[in-house]
Design a protein around this motif. Structure first.
Motif, PDB file in Angstrom:
ATOM      1  N   THR A  51      62.576  -2.901  34.426  1.00 47.77           N
ATOM      2  CA  THR A  51      62.594  -4.319  34.067  1.00 47.77           C
ATOM      3  C   THR A  51      61.238  -4.737  33.523  1.00 47.77           C
ATOM      4  O   THR A  51      60.197  -4.395  34.102  1.00 47.77           O
ATOM      5  CB  THR A  51      62.944  -5.195  35.289  1.00 47.77           C
ATOM      6  OG1 THR A  51      64.262  -4.871  35.737  1.00 47.77           O
ATOM      7  CG2 THR A  51      62.884  -6.675  34.934  1.00 47.77           C
ATOM      8  N   LEU A  52      61.258  -5.434  32.420  1.00 44.43           N
ATOM      9  CA  LEU A  52      60.043  -6.021  31.843  1.00 44.43           C
ATOM     10  C   LEU A  52      60.137  -7.528  31.976  1.00 44.43           C
ATOM     11  O   LEU A  52      61.104  -8.141  31.528  1.00 44.43           O
ATOM     12  CB  LEU A  52      59.905  -5.639  30.371  1.00 44.43           C
ATOM     13  CG  LEU A  52      58.737  -6.288  29.622  1.00 44.43           C
ATOM     14  CD1 LEU A  52      57.395  -5.803  30.159  1.00 44.43           C
ATOM     15  CD2 LEU A  52      58.833  -6.015  28.123  1.00 44.43           C
ATOM     16  N   GLU A  53      59.106  -8.132  32.610  1.00 42.13           N
ATOM     17  CA  GLU A  53      59.067  -9.574  32.799  1.00 42.13           C
ATOM     18  C   GLU A  53      57.820 -10.143  32.121  1.00 42.13           C
ATOM     19  O   GLU A  53      56.694  -9.759  32.450  1.00 42.13           O
ATOM     20  CB  GLU A  53      59.045  -9.928  34.285  1.00 42.13           C
ATOM     21  CG  GLU A  53      60.287  -9.485  35.040  1.00 42.13           C
ATOM     22  CD  GLU A  53      60.193  -9.749  36.527  1.00 42.13           C
ATOM     23  OE1 GLU A  53      61.228  -9.680  37.206  1.00 42.13           O
ATOM     24  OE2 GLU A  53      59.059 -10.008  37.021  1.00 42.13           O
ATOM     25  N   LEU A  54      58.042 -11.049  31.184  1.00 48.12           N
ATOM     26  CA  LEU A  54      56.950 -11.741  30.492  1.00 48.12           C
ATOM     27  C   LEU A  54      57.203 -13.242  30.608  1.00 48.12           C
ATOM     28  O   LEU A  54      57.739 -13.876  29.691  1.00 48.12           O
ATOM     29  CB  LEU A  54      56.888 -11.313  29.018  1.00 48.12           C
ATOM     30  CG  LEU A  54      56.756  -9.811  28.742  1.00 48.12           C
ATOM     31  CD1 LEU A  54      56.775  -9.540  27.241  1.00 48.12           C
ATOM     32  CD2 LEU A  54      55.490  -9.252  29.361  1.00 48.12           C
ATOM     33  N   PRO A  55      56.845 -13.839  31.743  1.00 51.41           N
ATOM     34  CA  PRO A  55      57.184 -15.249  31.969  1.00 51.41           C
ATOM     35  C   PRO A  55      56.548 -16.208  30.974  1.00 51.41           C
ATOM     36  O   PRO A  55      57.085 -17.293  30.735  1.00 51.41           O
ATOM     37  CB  PRO A  55      56.675 -15.508  33.393  1.00 51.41           C
ATOM     38  CG  PRO A  55      55.664 -14.429  33.651  1.00 51.41           C
ATOM     39  CD  PRO A  55      56.142 -13.244  32.882  1.00 51.41           C
ATOM     40  N   ASP A  56      55.402 -15.831  30.376  1.00 50.67           N
ATOM     41  CA  ASP A  56      54.732 -16.734  29.438  1.00 50.67           C
ATOM     42  C   ASP A  56      55.567 -17.002  28.192  1.00 50.67           C
ATOM     43  O   ASP A  56      55.378 -18.029  27.529  1.00 50.67           O
ATOM     44  CB  ASP A  56      53.363 -16.162  29.037  1.00 50.67           C
ATOM     45  CG  ASP A  56      52.438 -16.023  30.236  1.00 50.67           C
ATOM     46  OD1 ASP A  56      52.394 -16.961  31.051  1.00 50.67           O
ATOM     47  OD2 ASP A  56      51.775 -14.982  30.353  1.00 50.67           O
ATOM     48  N   ILE A  57      56.451 -16.064  27.845  1.00 54.57           N
ATOM     49  CA  ILE A  57      57.331 -16.277  26.697  1.00 54.57           C
ATOM     50  C   ILE A  57      58.794 -16.263  27.119  1.00 54.57           C
ATOM     51  O   ILE A  57      59.685 -16.013  26.308  1.00 54.57           O
ATOM     52  CB  ILE A  57      57.071 -15.245  25.569  1.00 54.57           C
ATOM     53  CG1 ILE A  57      57.195 -13.808  26.086  1.00 54.57           C
ATOM     54  CG2 ILE A  57      55.704 -15.459  24.955  1.00 54.57           C
ATOM     55  CD1 ILE A  57      57.098 -12.756  24.980  1.00 54.57           C
ATOM     56  N   SER A  58      59.024 -16.510  28.428  1.00 56.35           N
ATOM     57  CA  SER A  58      60.387 -16.633  28.990  1.00 56.35           C
ATOM     58  C   SER A  58      61.247 -15.417  28.658  1.00 56.35           C
ATOM     59  O   SER A  58      62.392 -15.537  28.195  1.00 56.35           O
ATOM     60  CB  SER A  58      61.067 -17.915  28.473  1.00 56.35           C
ATOM     61  OG  SER A  58      60.299 -19.048  28.790  1.00 56.35           O
ATOM     62  N   LEU A  59      60.692 -14.233  28.921  1.00 61.84           N
ATOM     63  CA  LEU A  59      61.398 -12.995  28.603  1.00 61.84           C
ATOM     64  C   LEU A  59      61.572 -12.155  29.855  1.00 61.84           C
ATOM     65  O   LEU A  59      60.629 -11.967  30.624  1.00 61.84           O
ATOM     66  CB  LEU A  59      60.631 -12.195  27.547  1.00 61.84           C
ATOM     67  CG  LEU A  59      61.278 -10.920  27.001  1.00 61.84           C
ATOM     68  CD1 LEU A  59      60.818 -10.671  25.569  1.00 61.84           C
ATOM     69  CD2 LEU A  59      60.942  -9.698  27.855  1.00 61.84           C
ATOM     70  N   SER A  60      62.781 -11.647  30.052  1.00 63.78           N
ATOM     71  CA  SER A  60      63.060 -10.690  31.112  1.00 63.78           C
ATOM     72  C   SER A  60      64.189  -9.794  30.643  1.00 63.78           C
ATOM     73  O   SER A  60      65.282 -10.272  30.328  1.00 63.78           O
ATOM     74  CB  SER A  60      63.456 -11.406  32.410  1.00 63.78           C
ATOM     75  OG  SER A  60      63.732 -10.454  33.426  1.00 63.78           O
TER      76      SER A  60
END
Length: 389
Positions: A51-60
């Protein structure tokens, strides 16, 4: 879920002097910025998912490891000297990302950089890339010219290469010079996926930290650099780097005899800045007159002159003029950093700048709708922040 196996961070960057002139073969000075992107890698025992989570660009996004393993690089891949993905390999990465090759938005590019590094490193190491969760969060605003994508790619490269034993886990916070070179090589390939034809400045600063000079493709790290305090101001004005660069080119083509001396002057500013930063960052010599005040005065003059020259190139903006006006009212000196046309400005702070002055300037700038950070340049490069338990 287990505790983080590894936590790494990488700094952003700021161009001190040389914006736009560097395109015409002049020297530019860039330094690491003490605003960082942090990557936490959590291993999940017996899991088959990544799982890749990039909350700054609302991506999961989540994938099965088997699906990632099916995307194999074409040809031989040198894990310590990576090369760009082939068209066939890139198409496979787009399928994993759920996009087509026409997609070049921020989320797609962030996914591609991760998928490229994960699958490439996975296929070139004995210890395969792990299942688990990759969580990246940043203090750097995206698209502001502060090296947010390079910090992301550098952190990814450091984390994955360490997890897969391509590079040794450092005993302290940072890696050996040889391992940093490998991290930088992978980060550069990630930057190429995101930006197409980057200079290599951003990923080099993010990897090695401190400051560098850059001229005609050659990157030269400083031996030492002072950790200058600055205010960083994001005017949040929309602008296109491509359009601004072309605007300077058009003006150059119309008025080369006028533009050449401006570019030469900007290079002289970069050279002078380099000498001053090295002197400020060096060890004091017994009996030598304290020149710190003189050097800060020179830097302030360089900031003012360079801002005027950048305006002459046509890359100024009313928001940047407003920043200069507000800071000058309080005896501070500011200039644009990066492409201009809005975007970010830096405000130089002397070591003895009164806290109430900083507070007043910050409040006035925020009242204009701008984001403001008090930070420093010359930060440590990519670093490890925890050991596995």
């Amino acid at each position: 879920m287990s505790d983080p196996e590894i936590v790494v961070s990488a700094p952003g960057k700021v161009i001190l002097f040389g914006e736009h002139a560097v395109v015409y073969g002049r020297k530019a000075i860039a330094a690491s910025l003490d605003l960082r992107t942090q990557l936490k890698i959590h291993l999940i025992p017996d899991s088959t998912a990544v799982t890749l989570e990039l909350p700054d660009i609302s991506l999961s996004n989540t994938w099965q490891v088997a699906d990632l393993a099916a995307a194999q690089p074409t040809g031989n891949v040198d894990v310590k000297n990576p090369s760009p993905p082939s068209d066939k390999y890139l198409a496979a990465l787009h399928r994993l990302a759920g996009t087509d090759t026409d997609h070049t938005d921020t989320r797609t590019l962030a996914l591609l950089a991760f998928l490229y590094m994960y699958t490439s490193i996975h296929h070139t190491t004995v210890r395969k890339c792990p299942a688990g969760r990759f969580h990246a969060a940043s203090q750097l605003p995206p698209g502001a010219g502060l090296g947010s994508s390079a910090a992301y790619c550098t952190a990814l490269a450091a984390g994955l290469l360490t997890m897969c034993n391509v590079i040794s886990r450092p005993e302290g916070k940072t890696w050996s010079k040889e391992d940093l070179e490998v991290i930088n090589a992978w980060a550069f390939q990630g930057e190429k996926l995101i930006h197409g034809n980057p200079s290599g400045i951003d990923n080099s600063v993010s990897t090695f930290g401190d400051a560098i000079s850059f001229k005609s493709g050659k990157i030269s790290p400083f031996e030492s650099v002072a950790a200058l305090k600055i205010l960083l101001v994001n005017t949040k004005g929309p602008r296109s780097t491509k359009v601004l660069v072309q605007g300077v080119r058009d003006r150059y083509n119309r008025l080369p005899a006028i533009m050449e001396p401006i570019l030469d002057s900007i290079e002289e500013i970069s050279c002078t800045c380099e000498r001053v930063l090295l002197e400020l960052g060096g060890s004091p010599v017994d009996g030598q007159e304290n020149t710190q005040g003189k050097n800060y005065q020179i830097l302030e003059e360089l900031v003012d002159i360079c801002q005027c020259l950048l305006n002459a190139l046509g890359v100024g903006h009313p928001s940047l003029d407003q920043v200069s006006s507000i800071t000058a009212k309080h005896g501070l000196h500011s200039k644009l950093t990066g492409a201009g046309g809005g975007g970010c400005a830096l405000v130089l702070l002397r070591p003895d700048t009164a806290p109430d002055v900083i507070d007043k300037v910050t409040a006035e700038l925020r009242d204009c709708g701008y984001d403001v950070w008090e930070t420093s340049i010359g930060a440590t490069g990519v670093s490890q922040h925890s050991q596995p338990k």
